[in-house]
Design a protein around this motif. Structure first.
Motif, PDB file in Angstrom:
ATOM      1  N   SER A 101      49.696  47.683  41.559  1.00 54.52           N
ATOM      2  CA  SER A 101      49.471  46.779  42.681  1.00 54.52           C
ATOM      3  C   SER A 101      49.763  47.476  43.993  1.00 54.52           C
ATOM      4  O   SER A 101      50.697  48.273  44.088  1.00 54.52           O
ATOM      5  N   ARG A 137      39.921  46.048  47.478  1.00 52.39           N
ATOM      6  CA  ARG A 137      40.689  44.972  46.855  1.00 52.39           C
ATOM      7  C   ARG A 137      41.025  45.357  45.410  1.00 52.39           C
ATOM      8  O   ARG A 137      42.044  44.955  44.882  1.00 52.39           O
ATOM      9  N   TRP A 138      40.112  46.111  44.793  1.00 50.91           N
ATOM     10  CA  TRP A 138      40.301  46.583  43.422  1.00 50.91           C
ATOM     11  C   TRP A 138      39.622  47.938  43.333  1.00 50.91           C
ATOM     12  O   TRP A 138      38.394  48.033  43.302  1.00 50.91           O
ATOM     13  N   HIS A 190      43.416  51.296  37.558  1.00 49.65           N
ATOM     14  CA  HIS A 190      43.088  50.100  38.327  1.00 49.65           C
ATOM     15  C   HIS A 190      44.151  49.951  39.407  1.00 49.65           C
ATOM     16  O   HIS A 190      45.332  49.784  39.087  1.00 49.65           O
ATOM     17  N   LEU A 210      44.982  47.432  42.375  1.00 51.20           N
ATOM     18  CA  LEU A 210      44.554  46.127  42.852  1.00 51.20           C
ATOM     19  C   LEU A 210      45.487  45.594  43.936  1.00 51.20           C
ATOM     20  O   LEU A 210      46.692  45.847  43.896  1.00 51.20           O
ATOM     21  N   ASP A 227      44.811  39.860  43.934  1.00 48.12           N
ATOM     22  CA  ASP A 227      43.729  40.047  42.965  1.00 48.12           C
ATOM     23  C   ASP A 227      44.278  40.336  41.579  1.00 48.12           C
ATOM     24  O   ASP A 227      43.729  39.880  40.571  1.00 48.12           O
ATOM     25  N   ARG A 228      45.365  41.076  41.526  1.00 50.82           N
ATOM     26  CA  ARG A 228      45.973  41.355  40.221  1.00 50.82           C
ATOM     27  C   ARG A 228      46.472  40.072  39.577  1.00 50.82           C
ATOM     28  O   ARG A 228      46.291  39.855  38.376  1.00 50.82           O
ATOM     29  N   TYR A 268      43.253  38.125  38.311  1.00 47.89           N
ATOM     30  CA  TYR A 268      42.534  38.665  37.154  1.00 47.89           C
ATOM     31  C   TYR A 268      43.408  38.849  35.920  1.00 47.89           C
ATOM     32  O   TYR A 268      42.886  38.910  34.816  1.00 47.89           O
TER      33      TYR A 268
END
Length: 125
Positions: free
Chosen positions: A40, A75-76, A87, A89, A93-94, A97
């Motif tokens: 993150s 954002r990702w 990834h 994020l 967003d994390r 999702y």
């Protein structure tokens, strides 16, 4: 080797203050990769910095991403190295999702952040 790359990616993300870093071994669950590294970032700028640090660190081992996605919106950010997928994020967003929930059967890989000054020590040798 893929596990080593995943740990190196996690450590590079930690050096840029990536948050809640997880390394998941997914090779027994999906055929496309062996490991996910999930990180993150609090801001667009941090997401970009984390992605850049991961790329720089893995480039030192001769690895380049075969695919990059999300660079425009930040954002990702996805960095695909075939054996590992990173990834990065935004925190919101994390949470939305919930990748860890989707891959809850994947075992966590233990890793530790690099020791402070380890780059300086290796550069002095």
């Amino acid at each position: 080797m893929p596990r080593t790359l995943a740990v190196r990616a996690a450590r590079a993300a930690a050096e840029k203050q990536g948050r809640d870093i997880r390394v998941l071994q997914v090779r027994d669950l999906i055929a496309i990769t062996d490991y996910f590294v999930i990180v993150s970032g609090a801001t667009d700028r941090q997401v970009k910095a984390i992605g850049g640090a991961v790329e720089e660190e893995l480039r030192r081992s001769g690895s380049k991403p075969i695919r990059r996605e999300g660079e425009r919106d930040l954002r990702w950010l996805l960095l695909d190295y075939a054996d590992i997928i990173v990834h990065v994020l935004h925190e919101e967003d994390r949470a939305y999702y919930e990748l860890e929930r989707l891959w809850k059967d994947a075992p966590d890989v233990r890793w530790e952040p690099a020791e402070k000054g380890s780059k300086a020590k290796s550069a002095q040798r």
